[in-house]
Design a protein around this motif. Structure first.
Motif, short mmCIF file in Angstrom:
data_model
loop_
_atom_site.label_atom_id
_atom_site.label_comp_id
_atom_site.label_asym_id
_atom_site.label_seq_id
_atom_site.Cartn_x
_atom_site.Cartn_y
_atom_site.Cartn_z
N TYR A 190 0.84 -1.16 -0.08
CA TYR A 190 0.13 0.04 -0.09
C TYR A 190 0.88 1.15 0.03
CZ TYR A 190 -2.70 3.88 1.88
OH TYR A 190 -3.68 4.95 1.98
N THR A 191 2.04 1.06 0.73
CA THR A 191 2.82 2.52 1.02
C THR A 191 3.49 2.74 -0.21
OG1 THR A 191 3.27 2.09 3.16
CG2 THR A 191 4.75 3.46 2.18
N VAL A 192 3.99 1.62 -1.05
CA VAL A 192 4.69 1.74 -2.11
C VAL A 192 3.84 2.35 -3.59
CG1 VAL A 192 5.72 0.49 -4.23
CG2 VAL A 192 6.61 -0.07 -1.89
N LEU A 193 2.61 1.62 -3.36
CA LEU A 193 1.83 2.31 -4.57
C LEU A 193 1.19 3.89 -4.09
CD1 LEU A 193 -0.80 -0.90 -4.63
CD2 LEU A 193 0.98 -0.08 -6.15
N SER A 194 1.05 4.19 -2.89
CA SER A 194 0.75 5.38 -2.58
C SER A 194 1.81 6.45 -3.05
CB SER A 194 0.29 5.44 -0.97
OG SER A 194 -0.89 4.69 -0.73
N GLU A 195 3.12 6.07 -2.68
CA GLU A 195 3.97 6.99 -2.98
C GLU A 195 4.66 6.97 -4.46
OE1 GLU A 195 7.16 5.70 -0.41
OE2 GLU A 195 6.06 6.66 1.56
N SER A 196 3.91 6.04 -5.10
CA SER A 196 4.56 6.07 -6.59
C SER A 196 3.65 7.14 -7.51
CB SER A 196 3.99 4.66 -7.33
OG SER A 196 4.17 4.53 -8.58
N ASN A 197 4.61 7.65 -8.34
CA ASN A 197 4.15 8.75 -9.21
C ASN A 197 3.52 8.05 -10.55
OD1 ASN A 197 4.96 10.93 -7.58
ND2 ASN A 197 6.97 10.60 -8.22
N GLU A 198 3.76 6.77 -10.73
CA GLU A 198 3.17 6.18 -11.94
C GLU A 198 1.70 5.54 -11.81
OE1 GLU A 198 5.81 2.74 -12.52
OE2 GLU A 198 7.39 4.01 -12.89
N GLN A 199 1.10 5.38 -12.71
CA GLN A 199 -0.44 4.78 -12.81
C GLN A 199 -0.26 3.46 -11.90
OE1 GLN A 199 -3.25 6.09 -13.41
NE2 GLN A 199 -4.65 4.19 -13.28
N ILE A 200 -0.91 3.29 -10.73
CA ILE A 200 -1.09 2.38 -9.97
C ILE A 200 -2.08 0.96 -10.29
CG2 ILE A 200 0.46 3.50 -8.34
CD1 ILE A 200 -2.08 3.62 -6.40
N LEU A 201 -3.17 1.68 -10.76
CA LEU A 201 -4.30 0.87 -11.05
C LEU A 201 -4.19 -0.26 -12.01
CD1 LEU A 201 -7.17 3.50 -10.91
CD2 LEU A 201 -6.62 2.07 -9.07
N PRO A 202 -4.71 -1.34 -11.89
CA PRO A 202 -4.72 -2.29 -13.01
C PRO A 202 -5.32 -1.95 -14.19
CG PRO A 202 -5.43 -3.21 -10.60
CD PRO A 202 -5.45 -2.03 -10.58
N TYR A 203 -4.95 -2.60 -15.32
CA TYR A 203 -5.51 -2.16 -16.39
C TYR A 203 -6.95 -2.81 -16.31
CZ TYR A 203 -6.54 -2.81 -21.55
OH TYR A 203 -7.23 -2.78 -22.50
N ILE A 204 -8.00 -1.99 -16.92
CA ILE A 204 -9.22 -2.44 -16.59
C ILE A 204 -9.82 -2.96 -17.80
CG2 ILE A 204 -11.75 -1.62 -16.05
CD1 ILE A 204 -10.50 0.59 -14.23
N ASN A 205 -10.48 -4.20 -17.88
CA ASN A 205 -11.04 -4.81 -18.91
C ASN A 205 -12.23 -5.79 -18.54
OD1 ASN A 205 -11.41 -5.46 -21.68
ND2 ASN A 205 -9.87 -7.44 -21.30
N ASP A 206 -13.24 -5.73 -19.46
CA ASP A 206 -14.49 -6.32 -18.99
C ASP A 206 -14.17 -7.88 -18.88
OD1 ASP A 206 -15.94 -3.95 -19.37
OD2 ASP A 206 -16.41 -4.42 -21.60
N GLN A 207 -13.21 -8.57 -19.52
CA GLN A 207 -12.90 -9.94 -19.26
C GLN A 207 -11.96 -10.05 -18.27
OE1 GLN A 207 -12.03 -11.87 -23.08
NE2 GLN A 207 -12.33 -13.99 -21.93
N LYS A 208 -11.92 -11.03 -17.42
CA LYS A 208 -10.54 -11.04 -16.38
C LYS A 208 -9.51 -11.54 -17.08
CE LYS A 208 -9.56 -13.19 -11.85
NZ LYS A 208 -8.81 -11.92 -11.29
#
Length: 229
Positions: A190-208
């Motif tokens: 969580y800390t690494v993701l919060s401090e990252s300047n990059e896009q941290i969300l997974p790629y969103i797609n209708d199919q898993k």
């Protein structure tokens, strides 16, 4: 300590499958350790099986909800400070196998419910090299949730001759270490993701998409090494 909350959750006026106090503690522990921030509006309804809690008044609703948030904040503080522990009244019995029907069993059940609900978050952000460590923590903390599950864990143990009693005793001894490792891993991610300047969300797609499947962006890389991060 939080007597109103305990009494409220245990009342027969609550909906079917409402979490008891110790189950709630285990559930909130999993929420506090999540690699992603989970909003109260998402997890609060799950306490009452997504049904009306049947508050008798607005004041009762405020008081009970306030105690739930107080409990969550306390657990979250433990995670942040690296000092996690079971609730004070969640006693571990001398006979390890008796914990299946005691407060520890309820805590384990709540933890397992929470982690299962958040499994996609963990799968998205947990490095492959930590899968084994995470799996061990989950096994230990969910062990007392169900006898059948515990027996399945015992059959998968490296020591095929270990008895159910010995397995339970071993789990009790390392339960605190598993809690600490799980909390540290989740909060670190969580800390690494919060401090990252990059896009941290997974790629969103209708199919898993499986972590080892080709990324749909067309890069030719595996999903886990591309848009997943």
């Amino acid at each position: 300590m939080q007597k109103q909350l305990k009494d409220f959750l245990a009342s027969p006026e609550r909906p079917d499958d409402t979490m008891g106090y110790h189950k709630l503690c285990g559930f909130l522990f999993s929420i506090a350790c999540s690699p992603e921030l989970i909003k109260p509006s998402e997890w609060l309804p799950l306490i009452f099986n997504e049904q009306d809690p049947n508050y008798s008044s607005l004041d009762q609703a405020k008081d009970v909800t306030g105690e739930i948030f107080e409990l969550y904040n306390d657990i979250n503080t433990q995670v942040v400070e690296g000092n996690v522990h079971l609730p004070e009244d969640c006693h571990i019995t001398d006979k390890a196998t008796d914990n299946f029907t005691g407060p520890l069993g309820q805590w384990s059940s709540g933890f397992m419910s929470g982690h299962s609900w958040l499994i996609e978050s963990w799968d998205s952000y947990t490095p492959d090299e930590l899968d084994k460590e995470l799996g061990s923590c989950i096994m230990i903390m969910s062990y007392f949730a169900d006898l059948k599950l515990a027996e399945a864990y015992r059959k998968e143990a490296t020591n095929k001759d270990i008895t159910a009693d010995n397995m339970a005793q071993t789990v009790v001894k390392i339960f605190g270490d598993a809690m600490a490792s799980y909390a540290h891993l989740g909060y670190s991610i969580y800390t690494v993701l919060s401090e990252s300047n990059e896009q941290i969300l997974p790629y969103i797609n209708d199919q898993k998409i499986g972590r080892n499947e080709p990324c749909p962006c067309g890069s030719g890389k595996k999903y886990k090494h591309c848009c997943l991060h």
